[in-house]
Design a protein around this motif. Structure first.
Motif, PDB file in Angstrom:
ATOM      1  N   ALA A 183       3.252 -12.138 -21.514  1.00  0.00           N
ATOM      2  CA  ALA A 183       1.948 -12.675 -21.123  1.00  0.00           C
ATOM      3  C   ALA A 183       1.540 -12.151 -19.751  1.00  0.00           C
ATOM      4  O   ALA A 183       0.360 -11.863 -19.507  1.00  0.00           O
ATOM      5  N   VAL A 184       2.500 -12.029 -18.856  1.00  0.00           N
ATOM      6  CA  VAL A 184       2.222 -11.482 -17.520  1.00  0.00           C
ATOM      7  C   VAL A 184       1.711 -10.047 -17.623  1.00  0.00           C
ATOM      8  O   VAL A 184       0.723  -9.666 -16.982  1.00  0.00           O
ATOM      9  N   VAL A 185       2.386  -9.231 -18.437  1.00  0.00           N
ATOM     10  CA  VAL A 185       1.960  -7.836 -18.603  1.00  0.00           C
ATOM     11  C   VAL A 185       0.534  -7.777 -19.142  1.00  0.00           C
ATOM     12  O   VAL A 185      -0.303  -7.001 -18.648  1.00  0.00           O
ATOM     13  N   LEU A 186       0.228  -8.593 -20.142  1.00  0.00           N
ATOM     14  CA  LEU A 186      -1.120  -8.611 -20.706  1.00  0.00           C
ATOM     15  C   LEU A 186      -2.140  -9.100 -19.688  1.00  0.00           C
ATOM     16  O   LEU A 186      -3.244  -8.566 -19.593  1.00  0.00           O
ATOM     17  N   ALA A 187      -1.779 -10.122 -18.917  1.00  0.00           N
ATOM     18  CA  ALA A 187      -2.702 -10.650 -17.905  1.00  0.00           C
ATOM     19  C   ALA A 187      -2.956  -9.637 -16.802  1.00  0.00           C
ATOM     20  O   ALA A 187      -4.028  -9.637 -16.183  1.00  0.00           O
ATOM     21  N   GLY A 188      -1.982  -8.767 -16.562  1.00  0.00           N
ATOM     22  CA  GLY A 188      -2.149  -7.766 -15.521  1.00  0.00           C
ATOM     23  C   GLY A 188      -3.237  -6.763 -15.814  1.00  0.00           C
ATOM     24  O   GLY A 188      -3.774  -6.135 -14.894  1.00  0.00           O
ATOM     25  N   ARG A 189      -3.593  -6.621 -17.092  1.00  0.00           N
ATOM     26  CA  ARG A 189      -4.620  -5.629 -17.429  1.00  0.00           C
ATOM     27  C   ARG A 189      -5.816  -6.242 -18.151  1.00  0.00           C
ATOM     28  O   ARG A 189      -6.748  -5.524 -18.523  1.00  0.00           O
ATOM     29  N   ALA A 190      -5.820  -7.559 -18.369  1.00  0.00           N
ATOM     30  CA  ALA A 190      -6.927  -8.199 -19.079  1.00  0.00           C
ATOM     31  C   ALA A 190      -8.168  -8.280 -18.193  1.00  0.00           C
ATOM     32  O   ALA A 190      -8.070  -8.515 -16.995  1.00  0.00           O
ATOM     33  N   PRO A 191      -9.365  -8.095 -18.767  1.00  0.00           N
ATOM     34  CA  PRO A 191     -10.610  -8.136 -17.993  1.00  0.00           C
ATOM     35  C   PRO A 191     -11.068  -9.566 -17.724  1.00  0.00           C
ATOM     36  O   PRO A 191     -12.147  -9.981 -18.144  1.00  0.00           O
ATOM     37  N   VAL A 192     -10.231 -10.338 -17.038  1.00  0.00           N
ATOM     38  CA  VAL A 192     -10.560 -11.721 -16.719  1.00  0.00           C
ATOM     39  C   VAL A 192     -10.025 -12.016 -15.325  1.00  0.00           C
ATOM     40  O   VAL A 192      -8.935 -11.579 -14.962  1.00  0.00           O
ATOM     41  N   THR A 193     -10.812 -12.725 -14.524  1.00  0.00           N
ATOM     42  CA  THR A 193     -10.380 -13.041 -13.162  1.00  0.00           C
ATOM     43  C   THR A 193     -10.822 -14.455 -12.808  1.00  0.00           C
ATOM     44  O   THR A 193     -11.781 -14.990 -13.365  1.00  0.00           O
ATOM     45  N   GLY A 194     -10.070 -15.059 -11.891  1.00  0.00           N
ATOM     46  CA  GLY A 194     -10.433 -16.381 -11.392  1.00  0.00           C
ATOM     47  C   GLY A 194     -10.253 -17.501 -12.377  1.00  0.00           C
ATOM     48  O   GLY A 194     -10.897 -18.540 -12.254  1.00  0.00           O
ATOM     49  N   GLN A 195      -9.375 -17.324 -13.370  1.00  0.00           N
ATOM     50  CA  GLN A 195      -9.178 -18.353 -14.383  1.00  0.00           C
ATOM     51  C   GLN A 195      -7.717 -18.774 -14.481  1.00  0.00           C
ATOM     52  O   GLN A 195      -6.811 -18.025 -14.116  1.00  0.00           O
ATOM     53  N   VAL A 196      -7.516 -19.987 -15.008  1.00  0.00           N
ATOM     54  CA  VAL A 196      -6.193 -20.492 -15.352  1.00  0.00           C
ATOM     55  C   VAL A 196      -5.976 -20.271 -16.842  1.00  0.00           C
ATOM     56  O   VAL A 196      -6.885 -20.504 -17.647  1.00  0.00           O
ATOM     57  N   ILE A 197      -4.772 -19.828 -17.200  1.00  0.00           N
ATOM     58  CA  ILE A 197      -4.429 -19.626 -18.611  1.00  0.00           C
ATOM     59  C   ILE A 197      -3.072 -20.268 -18.861  1.00  0.00           C
ATOM     60  O   ILE A 197      -2.079 -19.916 -18.221  1.00  0.00           O
ATOM     61  N   ASN A 198      -3.033 -21.214 -19.790  1.00  0.00           N
ATOM     62  CA  ASN A 198      -1.769 -21.857 -20.158  1.00  0.00           C
ATOM     63  C   ASN A 198      -0.886 -20.897 -20.947  1.00  0.00           C
ATOM     64  O   ASN A 198      -1.371 -20.181 -21.828  1.00  0.00           O
ATOM     65  N   ILE A 199       0.419 -20.942 -20.642  1.00  0.00           N
ATOM     66  CA  ILE A 199       1.401 -20.172 -21.401  1.00  0.00           C
ATOM     67  C   ILE A 199       2.509 -21.122 -21.846  1.00  0.00           C
ATOM     68  O   ILE A 199       3.213 -21.711 -21.018  1.00  0.00           O
TER      69      ILE A 199
ATOM     70  N   ALA B   7       0.823  -1.206   0.000  1.00  0.00           N
ATOM     71  CA  ALA B   7       0.000   0.000   0.000  1.00  0.00           C
ATOM     72  C   ALA B   7       0.858   1.257   0.000  1.00  0.00           C
ATOM     73  O   ALA B   7       0.582   2.219  -0.730  1.00  0.00           O
ATOM     74  N   ASP B   8       1.911   1.257   0.811  1.00  0.00           N
ATOM     75  CA  ASP B   8       2.802   2.423   0.874  1.00  0.00           C
ATOM     76  C   ASP B   8       3.487   2.678  -0.458  1.00  0.00           C
ATOM     77  O   ASP B   8       3.798   3.830  -0.804  1.00  0.00           O
ATOM     78  N   ALA B   9       3.725   1.606  -1.216  1.00  0.00           N
ATOM     79  CA  ALA B   9       4.377   1.752  -2.525  1.00  0.00           C
ATOM     80  C   ALA B   9       3.379   2.096  -3.629  1.00  0.00           C
ATOM     81  O   ALA B   9       3.786   2.317  -4.777  1.00  0.00           O
ATOM     82  N   GLY B  10       2.092   2.142  -3.302  1.00  0.00           N
ATOM     83  CA  GLY B  10       1.073   2.462  -4.301  1.00  0.00           C
ATOM     84  C   GLY B  10       0.952   1.409  -5.386  1.00  0.00           C
ATOM     85  O   GLY B  10       0.668   1.723  -6.545  1.00  0.00           O
ATOM     86  N   VAL B  11       1.121   0.150  -5.004  1.00  0.00           N
ATOM     87  CA  VAL B  11       1.133  -0.945  -5.969  1.00  0.00           C
ATOM     88  C   VAL B  11      -0.270  -1.216  -6.493  1.00  0.00           C
ATOM     89  O   VAL B  11      -1.219  -1.354  -5.719  1.00  0.00           O
ATOM     90  N   ASP B  12      -0.401  -1.299  -7.830  1.00  0.00           N
ATOM     91  CA  ASP B  12      -1.698  -1.619  -8.427  1.00  0.00           C
ATOM     92  C   ASP B  12      -1.715  -2.998  -9.098  1.00  0.00           C
ATOM     93  O   ASP B  12      -2.764  -3.496  -9.477  1.00  0.00           O
ATOM     94  N   THR B  13      -0.523  -3.608  -9.238  1.00  0.00           N
ATOM     95  CA  THR B  13      -0.406  -4.942  -9.805  1.00  0.00           C
ATOM     96  C   THR B  13       0.678  -5.687  -9.044  1.00  0.00           C
ATOM     97  O   THR B  13       1.764  -5.133  -8.805  1.00  0.00           O
ATOM     98  N   VAL B  14       0.398  -6.931  -8.685  1.00  0.00           N
ATOM     99  CA  VAL B  14       1.380  -7.780  -8.003  1.00  0.00           C
ATOM    100  C   VAL B  14       1.581  -9.034  -8.848  1.00  0.00           C
ATOM    101  O   VAL B  14       0.616  -9.711  -9.206  1.00  0.00           O
ATOM    102  N   VAL B  15       2.830  -9.338  -9.161  1.00  0.00           N
ATOM    103  CA  VAL B  15       3.166 -10.552  -9.902  1.00  0.00           C
ATOM    104  C   VAL B  15       3.905 -11.487  -8.962  1.00  0.00           C
ATOM    105  O   VAL B  15       4.954 -11.116  -8.403  1.00  0.00           O
ATOM    106  N   ASN B  16       3.369 -12.686  -8.779  1.00  0.00           N
ATOM    107  CA  ASN B  16       4.041 -13.657  -7.918  1.00  0.00           C
ATOM    108  C   ASN B  16       4.844 -14.632  -8.768  1.00  0.00           C
ATOM    109  O   ASN B  16       4.320 -15.605  -9.297  1.00  0.00           O
TER     110      ASN B  16
END
Length: 294
Positions: A207-223, A57-66
């Motif tokens: 693919a990570v960058v695209l997934a970070g802004r794609a309008p899809v949630t709760g799904q698995v996507i093969n890469i 929160a302090d870093a103002g993070v809007d996307t987290v990649v694990n």
């Protein structure tokens, strides 16, 4: 945005991809690389969720990649891929800004794949290795939280990764390091008769960058690349790239004992449809980067 596991093969590629897109990246990992700015040294599996919430929160993070965890030693796998994800999901779920979470899963979560087939995201999962089981457990934590509405998240289930900074614990990474260190007498390399899908770390990062802004949630996507490459072919290409004569390295058959069995190939149609993504790097390009970088 924040990349967890920023010093690994995938994490480094993801950081570079976001930087190319003009994003400010908070890099998180256990040990900072030399000369790295905006790096936070942190043991994520030992960090309380509330503390991680505050940091993000302090870093103002809007996307987290694990991209954390990697090929940990067997006794650390649960800590690196399950306990860490529990803490991360709790931390992200407690943030009022609801950042996007992109979690890196693994093709090994599926378990054995029938030879000649491409595994789809709807396939039943029966991992037959400890690594596959802990990766599946971590992905399920993320998916269940997304389906419950507590996080906005997607899971990218990646095939074997190579290219720049290939993990030295992987077969190709170990072979690269042996080739760099070896002098006379020449090498003998044991190779299993396996065919595996490989994706360049830089393609996975896009693919990570695209997934970070794609309008899809709760799904698995093969890469992946959707191609099962002959491991012997990749070995020969690496030997040639390293400047080794074909007769200077003896290739000896060995049984298939590693994660993934004798065959992996991913169906990547969902990635094309939902992310507008496709792999770009050719095999030789990836092998050259594997040899020259890392």
């Amino acid at each position: 945005m924040a990349v967890l596991g920023a010093t690994g093969c995938v994490g480094r590629a993801v950081c570079a991809a976001y930087a190319r897109h003009g994003a400010q990246v908070l890099q998180v990992g256990r040990t900072p690389p030399p000369g790295c700015r905006d790096f936070l040294a942190l043991d994520l599996a030992a960090t309380a969720p509330a503390e991680l919430t505050r940091i993000l929160a302090d870093a103002g993070v809007d996307t987290v990649v694990n991209a954390a965890g990697g090929w940990a030693r067997s006794e650390e796998l649960n800590r690196a891929h399950v306990e860490l994800v529990h803490r991360l999901v709790a931390a992200v779920g407690a943030m009022p800004s609801r950042p996007r979470l992109v979690h890196l899963g693994s093709v090994h979560e599926y378990g054995p794949i029938a030879e000649g087939t491409s595994v789809h995201e709807t396939a039943e999962v029966h991992p037959d290795s400890t690594y596959g089981r802990v990766k599946l457990a971590g992905s399920r934590i993320v998916l269940q939280a997304a389906q419950a509405g507590s996080v906005d998240a997607v899971v990218l289930r990646a095939v074997n990764v190579y290219g720049p900074y290939t993990n030295p614990a992987s077969f190709l990474g170990m072979l690269r390091d042996r080739l760099r260190q070896a002098g006379p007498p020449e090498l003998t390399v044991t190779v299993a008769p396996a065919r595996r899908d490989f994706v360049d770390a830089r393609d996975l990062a896009e693919a990570v960058v695209l997934a970070g802004r794609a309008p899809v949630t709760g799904q698995v996507i093969n890469i992946g690349r959707g191609v099962a490459e002959d491991i012997r072919k990749l070995v020969r290409m690496l030997l040639e790239t390293a400047g080794r004569r074909p007769d200077a390295v003896a290739l000896v058959d060995a049984p298939v004992t590693s994660n993934g069995g004798a065959w992996t190939r991913a169906d990547i149609g969902r990635a094309r449809r939902l992310l507008g993504w496709r792999p770009r790097a050719g095999v030789q390009e990836s092998i050259t980067a594997l040899w020259e970088q890392g």
